[in-house]
Scaffold this motif. Structure first.
Motif, PDB file in Angstrom:
ATOM      1  N   TRP B  68      20.967  60.025  53.001  1.00  0.00           N
ATOM      2  CA  TRP B  68      20.271  59.399  51.874  1.00  0.00           C
ATOM      3  C   TRP B  68      20.956  59.707  50.560  1.00  0.00           C
ATOM      4  CZ3 TRP B  68      16.702  55.722  52.547  1.00  0.00           C
ATOM      5  CH2 TRP B  68      16.230  55.565  53.851  1.00  0.00           C
ATOM      6  N   THR B  69      22.259  59.882  50.634  1.00  0.00           N
ATOM      7  CA  THR B  69      23.034  60.000  49.405  1.00  0.00           C
ATOM      8  C   THR B  69      22.742  58.789  48.516  1.00  0.00           C
ATOM      9  OG1 THR B  69      24.802  61.107  50.627  1.00  0.00           O
ATOM     10  CG2 THR B  69      25.359  60.191  48.489  1.00  0.00           C
ATOM     11  N   PRO B  70      22.463  59.026  47.242  1.00  0.00           N
ATOM     12  CA  PRO B  70      22.162  57.904  46.355  1.00  0.00           C
ATOM     13  C   PRO B  70      23.267  56.864  46.354  1.00  0.00           C
ATOM     14  CG  PRO B  70      21.684  59.971  45.263  1.00  0.00           C
ATOM     15  CD  PRO B  70      22.328  60.313  46.570  1.00  0.00           C
ATOM     16  N   VAL B  71      22.884  55.609  46.437  1.00  0.00           N
ATOM     17  CA  VAL B  71      23.844  54.503  46.444  1.00  0.00           C
ATOM     18  C   VAL B  71      23.543  53.561  45.291  1.00  0.00           C
ATOM     19  CG1 VAL B  71      24.535  52.410  47.663  1.00  0.00           C
ATOM     20  CG2 VAL B  71      24.348  54.563  48.909  1.00  0.00           C
ATOM     21  N   ILE B  72      24.580  53.217  44.545  1.00  0.00           N
ATOM     22  CA  ILE B  72      24.452  52.248  43.467  1.00  0.00           C
ATOM     23  C   ILE B  72      25.418  51.110  43.756  1.00  0.00           C
ATOM     24  CG2 ILE B  72      24.798  51.854  40.999  1.00  0.00           C
ATOM     25  CD1 ILE B  72      24.182  54.959  40.770  1.00  0.00           C
ATOM     26  N   PHE B  73      24.884  49.881  43.781  1.00  0.00           N
ATOM     27  CA  PHE B  73      25.714  48.737  44.121  1.00  0.00           C
ATOM     28  C   PHE B  73      26.326  48.102  42.883  1.00  0.00           C
ATOM     29  CE2 PHE B  73      23.282  48.189  48.226  1.00  0.00           C
ATOM     30  CZ  PHE B  73      24.381  48.424  49.014  1.00  0.00           C
ATOM     31  N   LEU B  74      27.530  47.614  43.033  1.00  0.00           N
ATOM     32  CA  LEU B  74      28.133  46.720  42.060  1.00  0.00           C
ATOM     33  C   LEU B  74      28.140  45.337  42.686  1.00  0.00           C
ATOM     34  CD1 LEU B  74      31.278  48.748  40.926  1.00  0.00           C
ATOM     35  CD2 LEU B  74      29.052  48.594  39.834  1.00  0.00           C
ATOM     36  N   THR B  75      27.645  44.343  41.953  1.00  0.00           N
ATOM     37  CA  THR B  75      27.653  43.006  42.514  1.00  0.00           C
ATOM     38  C   THR B  75      28.010  41.992  41.449  1.00  0.00           C
ATOM     39  OG1 THR B  75      26.325  41.295  43.530  1.00  0.00           O
ATOM     40  CG2 THR B  75      25.177  42.844  42.114  1.00  0.00           C
ATOM     41  N   ALA B  76      28.763  40.977  41.882  1.00  0.00           N
ATOM     42  CA  ALA B  76      29.144  39.916  40.962  1.00  0.00           C
ATOM     43  C   ALA B  76      28.086  38.823  40.966  1.00  0.00           C
ATOM     44  CB  ALA B  76      30.503  39.334  41.361  1.00  0.00           C
ATOM     45  N   ARG B  77      27.414  38.692  42.065  1.00  0.00           N
ATOM     46  CA  ARG B  77      26.440  37.606  42.181  1.00  0.00           C
ATOM     47  C   ARG B  77      25.087  38.092  41.684  1.00  0.00           C
ATOM     48  NH1 ARG B  77      28.141  36.563  47.921  1.00  0.00           N
ATOM     49  NH2 ARG B  77      25.996  37.116  48.334  1.00  0.00           N
ATOM     50  N   TYR B  94      21.385  49.048  41.241  1.00  0.00           N
ATOM     51  CA  TYR B  94      22.549  48.181  41.286  1.00  0.00           C
ATOM     52  C   TYR B  94      22.908  47.793  39.868  1.00  0.00           C
ATOM     53  CZ  TYR B  94      19.637  44.227  40.167  1.00  0.00           C
ATOM     54  OH  TYR B  94      18.805  43.365  39.509  1.00  0.00           O
ATOM     55  N   VAL B  95      24.125  47.357  39.680  1.00  0.00           N
ATOM     56  CA  VAL B  95      24.598  46.869  38.389  1.00  0.00           C
ATOM     57  C   VAL B  95      25.353  45.582  38.656  1.00  0.00           C
ATOM     58  CG1 VAL B  95      26.051  47.374  36.399  1.00  0.00           C
ATOM     59  CG2 VAL B  95      24.811  49.221  37.516  1.00  0.00           C
ATOM     60  N   THR B  96      25.109  44.572  37.823  1.00  0.00           N
ATOM     61  CA  THR B  96      25.780  43.289  38.034  1.00  0.00           C
ATOM     62  C   THR B  96      26.990  43.187  37.133  1.00  0.00           C
ATOM     63  OG1 THR B  96      24.345  42.265  36.389  1.00  0.00           O
ATOM     64  CG2 THR B  96      23.664  42.116  38.676  1.00  0.00           C
ATOM     65  N   LYS B  97      28.070  42.640  37.715  1.00  0.00           N
ATOM     66  CA  LYS B  97      29.269  42.372  36.932  1.00  0.00           C
ATOM     67  C   LYS B  97      29.076  41.077  36.157  1.00  0.00           C
ATOM     68  CE  LYS B  97      32.064  43.667  40.890  1.00  0.00           C
ATOM     69  NZ  LYS B  97      33.263  43.294  41.660  1.00  0.00           N
ATOM     70  N   PRO B  98      29.566  40.951  34.944  1.00  0.00           N
ATOM     71  CA  PRO B  98      30.260  42.032  34.243  1.00  0.00           C
ATOM     72  C   PRO B  98      29.265  43.065  33.729  1.00  0.00           C
ATOM     73  CG  PRO B  98      30.029  40.134  32.815  1.00  0.00           C
ATOM     74  CD  PRO B  98      29.438  39.754  34.154  1.00  0.00           C
ATOM     75  N   PHE B  99      29.613  44.324  33.875  1.00  0.00           N
ATOM     76  CA  PHE B  99      28.697  45.370  33.423  1.00  0.00           C
ATOM     77  C   PHE B  99      29.432  46.251  32.424  1.00  0.00           C
ATOM     78  CE2 PHE B  99      31.081  46.868  37.013  1.00  0.00           C
ATOM     79  CZ  PHE B  99      31.492  48.125  36.612  1.00  0.00           C
ATOM     80  N   SER B 100      28.668  46.982  31.645  1.00  0.00           N
ATOM     81  CA  SER B 100      29.310  47.916  30.727  1.00  0.00           C
ATOM     82  C   SER B 100      29.440  49.253  31.437  1.00  0.00           C
ATOM     83  CB  SER B 100      28.483  48.066  29.457  1.00  0.00           C
ATOM     84  OG  SER B 100      27.778  49.267  29.476  1.00  0.00           O
ATOM     85  N   PRO B 101      30.583  49.879  31.327  1.00  0.00           N
ATOM     86  CA  PRO B 101      30.776  51.169  31.999  1.00  0.00           C
ATOM     87  C   PRO B 101      29.725  52.182  31.575  1.00  0.00           C
ATOM     88  CG  PRO B 101      32.846  50.346  31.074  1.00  0.00           C
ATOM     89  CD  PRO B 101      31.770  49.458  30.572  1.00  0.00           C
ATOM     90  N   ARG B 102      29.331  52.129  30.303  1.00  0.00           N
ATOM     91  CA  ARG B 102      28.337  53.101  29.848  1.00  0.00           C
ATOM     92  C   ARG B 102      27.015  52.916  30.576  1.00  0.00           C
ATOM     93  NH1 ARG B 102      27.211  52.805  23.984  1.00  0.00           N
ATOM     94  NH2 ARG B 102      25.582  54.251  24.600  1.00  0.00           N
TER      95      ARG B 102
END
Lengths: 218, 218
Positions: B68-77, B94-102
């Motif tokens: 159950w290691t925390p997972v954060i998704f990056l997604t373009a859609r 999750y974070v959607t692209k384009p995303f800010s690194p901060r």
DNA sequence: AGGGGAATGTTCGGATTCGGTAAAGAGCCG
DNA sequence: CGGCTCTTTACCGAATCCGAACATTCCCCT
């Protein structure tokens, strides 16, 4: 939910209700804070921009009082500052307007699943009436005053407060608190319950169900 | 992190590193899964669209294995389906692209704060009462005076001070400080606690929770 | 309403477990 | 080889647990 725009409030209420959630609505921050403390919901949906008390402030006050009810923010301003501040405050998630109701419902469910999941619940402070119990710190306060419990006493109270209202038999408590290899008699449970009650003082949250067992107040 | 686009990978790595995180990069799903199992990171950042094994699949397999290691998704859609599927899968955010690194960094930090028992994540000095601990310099001072700790002693104190007030069992400390393959007995923890206490002097920040474990003062 | 019986509350001391401490052996590295 | 650190073990004092005995309350039956 605390939301001052009727259109959004109705929409969210519709979707949450359709998904099986009971929804209570308040229209300003102060009323929302009071309602959260009174109703003890499973989760709060807070608009950040609210008349009077801002949503972030409602969240902060809840957290200060040791209330870790999951909070999901609604925000119109999609800039980072709000996001960071919201999450650093101790919120569990946020959704930016305009949002789809289905996404909000999914996030509420996701947050509930996270907080209901095995380790999460056991790590989250619980509040029953005047008694708060923090499993991570293993601290208990009754009416604001810290209470010193022994390990067994704490585990017993934690077990009962994990499901307020649920009645546990002495055998269940022995199995759950003492462990399956426990060799203690059932009367031992009584003794420890008495000890916890004495230490909690008048704020005794443990109720006896004659012929059955014990339960924490709902 | 698992990300196949070098530009994004470099950007994220830069920001995470600058925030004190150690970053390990893999470029496809299968390698990412293997790395996650081998390295046991505090969190995983997964692109959903990956060559070979998709990010969602990596997450699903981790969860199936009880990881159950925390997972954060990056997604373009940015469509709902992905969001729902991602969160329902057992992902944490999750974070959607384009995303800010901060924003990504903020979300990683928020997720880590939510997950209980997370080992030391911040590289900023921590202060508890008269004791300050600097993870970067690996130095400790008590009441202003520098204290010389051995490696194990430092890691132990750092682990406790990473979450002041949180009670750690001896098993948790063995796992977190000594490592997952540790074969030391639990009494070893006691001895090191005693050592740290002796070196800290009267400013002993470590509190014993009888029958449970140890905690740093809140 | 009253009495009997069972379930629960309360008290208390011996037994047990737990953690602090000291000391010695083992491994490592220069 | 010598010093440092880690690990294990043994012992002791203290916290706390357990269970029995006694007191009290509650329920049920007549």
């Amino acid at each position: 939910m605390v939301e001052d725009e009727p259109a959004i409030a109705d929409l969210v209420r519709l979707y949450l209700t359709r998904d099986g959630f009971g929804v209570h609505l308040e229209r300003d921050g102060a009323a929302g804070l009071a309602a959260a403390r009174r109703l003890r919901p499973v989760a709060c949906v807070l608009d950040i921009a609210l008349p009077g008390l801002a949503g972030t402030e409602v969240c902060r006050r809840l957290r200060e009082a040791g209330d870790w009810t999951p909070v999901i923010f609604l925000t119109a301003r999609d800039d980072e500052v709000d996001r960071v501040v919201g999450l650093e405050l101790g919120a569990d998630d946020y959704v930016t307007k305009p949002f789809s109701p289905r996404e909000l419902v999914a996030r509420v469910r996701a947050v509930l699943r996270r907080t209901a999941g095995a380790p999460a619940t056991t790590e989250r402070p619980r509040v029953v009436g005047p008694v708060t119990l923090d499993p991570a710190r293993r601290t208990v306060t009754a009416a604001g005053a810290p209470v010193q419990l022994t390990s067994t006493e704490f585990d017993l109270l934690a077990h009962l407060m994990a499901r307020p209202g649920r009645v546990f038999t002495r055998e269940e408590l022995l199995a759950g608190v003492w462990g399956y290899a426990a060799h203690a008699g059932t009367r031992t449970v009584d003794v420890h319950v008495a000890q916890v009650r004495a230490k909690l003082g008048p704020a005794s949250v443990i109720r006896t169900h004659r012929g059955v067992g014990y339960a924490a107040d709902a």
